[in-house]
Design a protein around this motif. Structure first.
Motif, PDB file in Angstrom:
ATOM      1  N   GLU A   1      22.285  33.386  35.517  1.00  0.00           N
ATOM      2  CA  GLU A   1      22.526  31.660  35.734  1.00  0.00           C
ATOM      3  C   GLU A   1      22.966  31.442  37.030  1.00  0.00           C
ATOM      4  O   GLU A   1      24.009  32.017  37.480  1.00  0.00           O
ATOM      5  N   ILE A   2      22.728  30.713  37.741  1.00  0.00           N
ATOM      6  CA  ILE A   2      23.593  29.478  38.700  1.00  0.00           C
ATOM      7  C   ILE A   2      24.215  29.019  37.749  1.00  0.00           C
ATOM      8  O   ILE A   2      24.668  28.235  36.767  1.00  0.00           O
ATOM      9  N   ARG A   3      25.666  28.847  37.656  1.00  0.00           N
ATOM     10  CA  ARG A   3      27.103  28.438  37.521  1.00  0.00           C
ATOM     11  C   ARG A   3      27.295  27.139  38.395  1.00  0.00           C
ATOM     12  O   ARG A   3      26.828  27.104  39.436  1.00  0.00           O
ATOM     13  N   VAL A   4      27.627  26.367  37.332  1.00  0.00           N
ATOM     14  CA  VAL A   4      27.998  24.557  37.988  1.00  0.00           C
ATOM     15  C   VAL A   4      29.465  24.738  38.043  1.00  0.00           C
ATOM     16  O   VAL A   4      30.140  24.460  36.847  1.00  0.00           O
ATOM     17  N   ARG A   5      30.217  24.068  38.487  1.00  0.00           N
ATOM     18  CA  ARG A   5      31.106  23.342  39.314  1.00  0.00           C
ATOM     19  C   ARG A   5      31.573  21.993  39.511  1.00  0.00           C
ATOM     20  O   ARG A   5      30.785  21.892  40.320  1.00  0.00           O
ATOM     21  N   SER A   6      32.854  21.104  39.357  1.00  0.00           N
ATOM     22  CA  SER A   6      32.652  20.232  39.499  1.00  0.00           C
ATOM     23  C   SER A   6      34.599  19.481  39.655  1.00  0.00           C
ATOM     24  O   SER A   6      34.741  20.652  38.913  1.00  0.00           O
ATOM     25  N   THR A   7      34.785  19.483  41.021  1.00  0.00           N
ATOM     26  CA  THR A   7      35.884  19.108  41.403  1.00  0.00           C
ATOM     27  C   THR A   7      36.227  17.581  40.887  1.00  0.00           C
ATOM     28  O   THR A   7      37.605  17.407  39.930  1.00  0.00           O
ATOM     29  N   LEU A   8      35.527  16.426  39.719  1.00  0.00           N
ATOM     30  CA  LEU A   8      35.808  15.244  39.141  1.00  0.00           C
ATOM     31  C   LEU A   8      36.267  15.768  37.730  1.00  0.00           C
ATOM     32  O   LEU A   8      35.762  16.871  36.824  1.00  0.00           O
TER      33      LEU A   8
END
Length: 663
Positions: A133-140
């Motif tokens: 799968e596509i991994r999701v990341r966030s700086t928030l």
């Protein structure tokens, strides 16, 4: 005439669309695709960006866009929420002089080629996913995908390689692996000018046993702007231009020549661009950030799947290293006469040894006119030049919206007040909050603003919104509350609370984006309000005449009426006057969010918006029978059975339909 779309009368039942074959180079219509998961391999993943104004389909196998396989989900929509589409398909290309057990060869691994609309996406690529799968990341910090390694507010991360000898449709030779691995990262921000582009960052690694020589990397695209869901008229109505100064292809809908007089700008106002940013390990003083001997090459041709002039890797490699950068495109690529596809590439890297990597970055950039798309492209370039370390506003707070009769109560928490911007001379530069409520997803109305009592802004303070005691809902503690009144029951309202900073002499005050907490809410009486009013179960509008104010201009499948003042748990049944059961459902106000009623909430279309907040005592019926058919004009009887008391409420309502409606 180039391929058109096959339209089926019952569009809602058709999961995909296909471009018809109308030339010697096109095959018969491809089978439709219901969703990415139906492609037969769970390792193939697709996600849609939804953090800013560009909603683009991203895969974990080098293909970009959705090839118009769905009438609902965006391929590359800008601004998100308008249904203005701008990209049929795109894909990363890597070309090199390589060596395998059979000797030296020139190879090009492609993520997309000219192909028919509706074809299964994974059949269009020569890349194979490495992860599932596509991994999701966030700086928030408050985002569930927070990751200290994140670059932007919404990162998509995937890895794929060319080691499996796949054969892409419309490629006239078998794929010959070069031993290339690509790590693709996409970055997006939701604020200021940055909300108008999506970054594509490719790290290209040699995972083979031999060096790769004279390596070029590039992006193929078939830009095409039009209004979804009807794509067929667009394909020969493209105004494509190459800007040498910005290293950017840009495309605009153009109805007919001459350009720009015949273009009908108002039909699809925005431009979409493919902007080359550079090579991460290459720094030079030139505007293209190329070391001596490296070039940007531009290719543009009339769409033609399987064309013998681009059918072989050697021919595609020649496009990537041509060095051609035209000031103007040929007349046969203009609107009405051409149907262009585009390629922009950069290189060469003289040699990439086994285990070594290089990087290539570009941006999809939108803009309402040529000056603004140039401005946004320049902002994307500055972000690249600064390794994507950008000034940021305080994050938006977590928000909870409570629907009630004729209004909404908006709660939010105070974590943005302690946020730090490391790029600011004053890292703790939080200033205040802005509250937005409106019927437009893109442009909700600012209804209130509150800022710290200092020397900046209105100095209102937070006294008017501070709760006497913080309220905890579903584990989140909220310090503030704002009430919005005089709203219309049954209508959809978009709610957001943003944070903004003080700014400084170098950078203007920045405000967080709507995408971080945008909430859809629909006012109507709560169970307590329903009980105290004594009105009882009601249906509105009654009669329902052709369409309601909230669903004007929509397909009949997107129409709906409301049951209000319902018990918290009940059974709703609808009958004809002759007693035939038309529809029934079990209602639970605690977990009902408009499921099954496409006009209220369509997860494929309402990208980036959570299921709507309802009052707990209202239900939307789409006037589709339990057999899946749109009901006819007539008088209907309803029965509502309260699970707690066993009491039944009976009533009637009238539906007046149009004989010209489309399902």
């Amino acid at each position: 005439m180039r391929g058109r779309l096959v339209l089926v009368l019952l569009l809602a039942a058709l999961p995909g669309i296909a471009r018809a074959a109308e030339s010697d180079h096109e095959r018969r219509d491809a089978p439709p695709l219901r969703a990415q998961a139906t492609q037969g391999d769970s390792a193939y993943d697709l996600k849609v960006t939804h953090n800013n104004l560009i909603g683009v389909s991203i895969t974990n196998y080098g293909f970009t866009g959705n090839n118009f396989v769905s009438l609902d989900s965006p391929s590359c929509e800008y601004p998100l929420g308008t249904r203005f589409e701008h990209l049929v398909r795109g894909g990363v290309w890597v070309g090199a002089k390589a060596i395998d057990q059979n000797g030296a060869f020139i190879g090009v691994t492609t993520g997309a080629l000219d192909g028919v609309v509706g074809a299964i996406l994974k059949n269009s690529t020569e890349w194979t996913p490495e992860g599932r799968e596509i991994r999701v990341r966030s700086t928030l910090l408050k985002d569930p995908h927070f990751d200290r390694h994140a670059v932007s507010e919404q990162d998509f991360v995937s890895t794929y390689n060319d080691r499996t000898p796949l054969h892409a449709e419309f490629s006239n030779e078998p794929h010959r692996p070069m031993g290339v691995e690509v790590r693709q990262e996409n970055y997006s921000w939701s604020f200021s000018d940055l909300k108008n582009f999506i970054i594509f960052h490719y790290v290209i690694k040699n995972v083979g046993d031999a060096p790769l020589d004279s390596v070029y990397t590039g992006f193929y695209s078939e830009l095409a702007s039009g209004r979804a869901p009807y794509h067929s008229p667009w394909f020969s109505k493209k105004w494509v231009a190459w800007d040498n100064t910005d290293s950017m292809f840009r495309e605009h809908y153009c109805n007919q020549p001459p350009v720009p007089g015949g273009c009908n700008y108002d039909y699809i106002p925005p431009w979409m661009g493919v902007k080359i940013l550079g090579m991460r390990d290459v720094r030079d003083t030139t505007d293209t950030r190329l070391r001596p001997g490296q070039i940007i090459s531009v290719g543009c041709w009339t769409y033609s799947p399987g064309d013998p002039s681009r059918a072989l890797d050697t021919q595609r490699y020649a496009i990537m290293n041509s060095g051609t950068r035209p000031d103007t495109l040929s007349s046969d690529l203009m609107p009405g006469t051409g149907d262009p596809a585009e390629m922009v590439s950069i290189g060469p890297f003289v040699e990439i040894d086994p285990g070594d990597s290089v990087a290539f970055d570009f941006a999809l950039v939108g803009g309402d006119d040529i000056p603004t798309i140039h401005r946004y492209a320049a902002v994307a370039q500055r972000a690249f030049d600064n390794d994507y370390v950008v000034p940021v506003p305080p994050p938006s707070p977590q928000v909870r919206v409570v629907a009630r009769d004729g209004g909404l109560d908006i709660y939010w928490e105070n974590s943005p007040e302690s946020a730090v911007d490391p790029t600011s001379p004053n890292p703790h530069d939080f200033e205040g909050y802005r509250v937005y409520v409106g019927e437009s997803q893109l442009h909700p109305t600012r209804v209130a603003e509150f800022d710290l009592p200092d020397t900046t802004g209105f100095n209102t303070g937070f006294g008017a919104i501070t709760l006497p005691s913080p309220v905890t809902i579903d584990g989140v503690t909220y310090q503030y509350k704002y009430r919005v009144n005089a709203l219309r029951n049954g209508f959809k309202y978009y709610v957001a609370v943003t944070s903004y900073d003080t700014g400084n002499p170098v950078i203007e005050s920045l405000e967080s984006g709507f995408g971080q907490n945008l909430t859809l809410a629909i006012p109507s009486p709560t169970p307590a309000e329903s009980q105290s009013s004594g009105i009882g179960v009601t249906v509105f509008p009654n009669p329902y005449r052709v369409e309601a104010r909230w669903d004007q201009g929509q397909l009949v499948r997107d129409h709906y009426l409301w049951f209000a003042n319902l018990p918290p748990q009940c059974t709703i049944r609808i009958y004809t006057l002759s007693g035939d059961l038309v529809f029934s459902t079990e209602f639970n106000g605690a977990n009902y969010h408009g499921q099954g009623t496409r006009g209220v909430y369509n997860p494929q279309r309402d990208i980036g918006v959570a299921p709507p907040t309802l009052s707990g005592a209202s239900y939307a019926w789409d006037m589709v029978s339990r057999q899946g058919q749109a009901v006819a004009t007539g008088l209907y009887i309803y029965s509502v059975e309260d699970h707690a008391t066993g009491k039944r409420t009976v009533g009637k309502f009238l539906i007046v339909k149009s004989d010209r409606e489309q399902f």
